[in-house]
Design a protein around this motif. Structure first.
Motif, short mmCIF file in Angstrom:
data_model
loop_
_atom_site.label_atom_id
_atom_site.label_comp_id
_atom_site.label_asym_id
_atom_site.label_seq_id
_atom_site.Cartn_x
_atom_site.Cartn_y
_atom_site.Cartn_z
N UNK A 6 0.83 -1.22 0.00
CA UNK A 6 0.00 0.00 0.00
C UNK A 6 0.85 1.26 0.00
N UNK A 7 2.05 1.19 0.60
CA UNK A 7 2.95 2.37 0.61
C UNK A 7 3.34 2.74 -0.81
N UNK A 8 3.74 1.75 -1.60
CA UNK A 8 4.17 2.04 -2.99
C UNK A 8 3.02 2.64 -3.79
N UNK A 9 1.80 2.11 -3.54
CA UNK A 9 0.64 2.63 -4.26
C UNK A 9 0.44 4.11 -3.92
N UNK A 10 0.49 4.42 -2.62
CA UNK A 10 0.29 5.82 -2.20
C UNK A 10 1.38 6.73 -2.75
N UNK A 11 2.63 6.26 -2.72
CA UNK A 11 3.74 7.09 -3.20
C UNK A 11 3.61 7.35 -4.69
N UNK A 12 3.26 6.31 -5.45
CA UNK A 12 3.13 6.50 -6.90
C UNK A 12 1.95 7.42 -7.22
N UNK A 13 0.89 7.31 -6.42
CA UNK A 13 -0.26 8.21 -6.60
C UNK A 13 0.16 9.67 -6.47
N UNK A 14 1.13 9.91 -5.60
CA UNK A 14 1.58 11.29 -5.36
C UNK A 14 2.16 11.93 -6.61
N UNK A 15 2.62 11.10 -7.57
CA UNK A 15 3.19 11.66 -8.80
C UNK A 15 2.11 12.14 -9.76
N UNK A 16 0.86 11.76 -9.50
CA UNK A 16 -0.26 12.29 -10.29
C UNK A 16 -0.43 11.67 -11.66
N UNK A 17 0.16 10.49 -11.88
CA UNK A 17 -0.05 9.83 -13.19
C UNK A 17 -0.92 8.60 -12.98
#
Ligand SMILES: Cc1cn([C@H]2C[C@H](O)[C@@H](COP(=O)(O)OP(=O)(O)OP(=O)(O)O)O2)c(=O)[nH]c1=O
Length: 196
Positions: free
Chosen positions: A16-27
């Motif tokens: 879930x951490x990786x998902x949240x971090x990647x979401x932060x990039x907005x793509x």
């Protein structure tokens, strides 16, 4: 009218951490979980371990696809040359935190991208030094009782209650949480997906 072709990004991770971090990039991206054996050959350096496991995770998902760019990542904690992964149980978490307390260790995270259509791949890693403050046995047990350490490399989470045991870091914060975002954006740009 012109038609644009957008590549699809697929995150090969159950974290879930990786998902949240990647979401932060907005793509936009989708998630597909990879289930790989995380044992590596003895004698590999920490950098080689995270790069190999990142590639392994991305490859496993890419093999199920005909197109899209797949992102795999792996994080380990290294103390005195010993690799600490996720704890097997609470006793293992206690062992790891007893080793880490009062000392500095290094967190390594790898990132791999694979273009499923062409098979082209790129992999890189980054590392960050983390100082954990001295902890009493009672504090370690109390932290383990929160359950937070149980699915984290090295048995702590800098982004959670574990923030209270981290005295300082040298390097990229996101490398510790599990996905180096600056490095990830550089790799994405090389696959035609610039963030900025
Ligand atoms: C050191 C540290 C690790 N971690 C986490 C990040 C990773 O999720 C985990 C390391 O285990 P990994 O094997 O890298 O990842 P994972 O099993 O959670 O997910 P997947 O393989 O499906 O991608 O530890 C934190 O969340 N915070 C921290 O401070």
């Amino acid at each position: 009218m012109t038609t644009e072709k957008h590549d699809t990004l697929i995150l090969a991770s159950s974290s879930p951490r990786r998902r949240e971090l990647l979401q932060a990039l907005g793509i936009p991206f989708t998630v597909m979980t990879s289930d790989v054996d995380e044992t590596t050959a003895p004698g590999l350096s920490p950098a080689q371990v995270v790069e190999e496991l990142s590639l392994r995770k991305a490859r496993e998902v890419a093999a199920r696809l005909t197109e899209g760019v797949v992102l795999g990542s792996d994080t380990i904690v290294v103390l005195d040359g010993h690799i600490l992964g996720k704890p097997a149980d609470e006793a293992d978490a206690f062992r790891m935190l007893s080793m880490l307390q009062g000392r500095e260790h290094t967190v390594y995270s790898g990132v791999a991208l694979i273009d499923a259509a062409s098979g082209r791949s790129e992999v890189a890693h980054s590392h960050t030094d983390v100082k954990i403050r001295p902890l009493s046995e009672a504090e370690i047990k109390s932290y383990i009782a929160t359950k937070e350490p149980m699915d984290k490399a090295g048995s702590y989470a800098i982004q959670g209650i574990g923030a209270t045991i981290v005295e300082g870091i040298t390097g990229d914060y996101f490398t510790v949480v599990g996905l180096p975002l600056c490095l990830t954006s550089k790799l994405l740009a090389r696959f035609g997906m610039p963030i900025l």
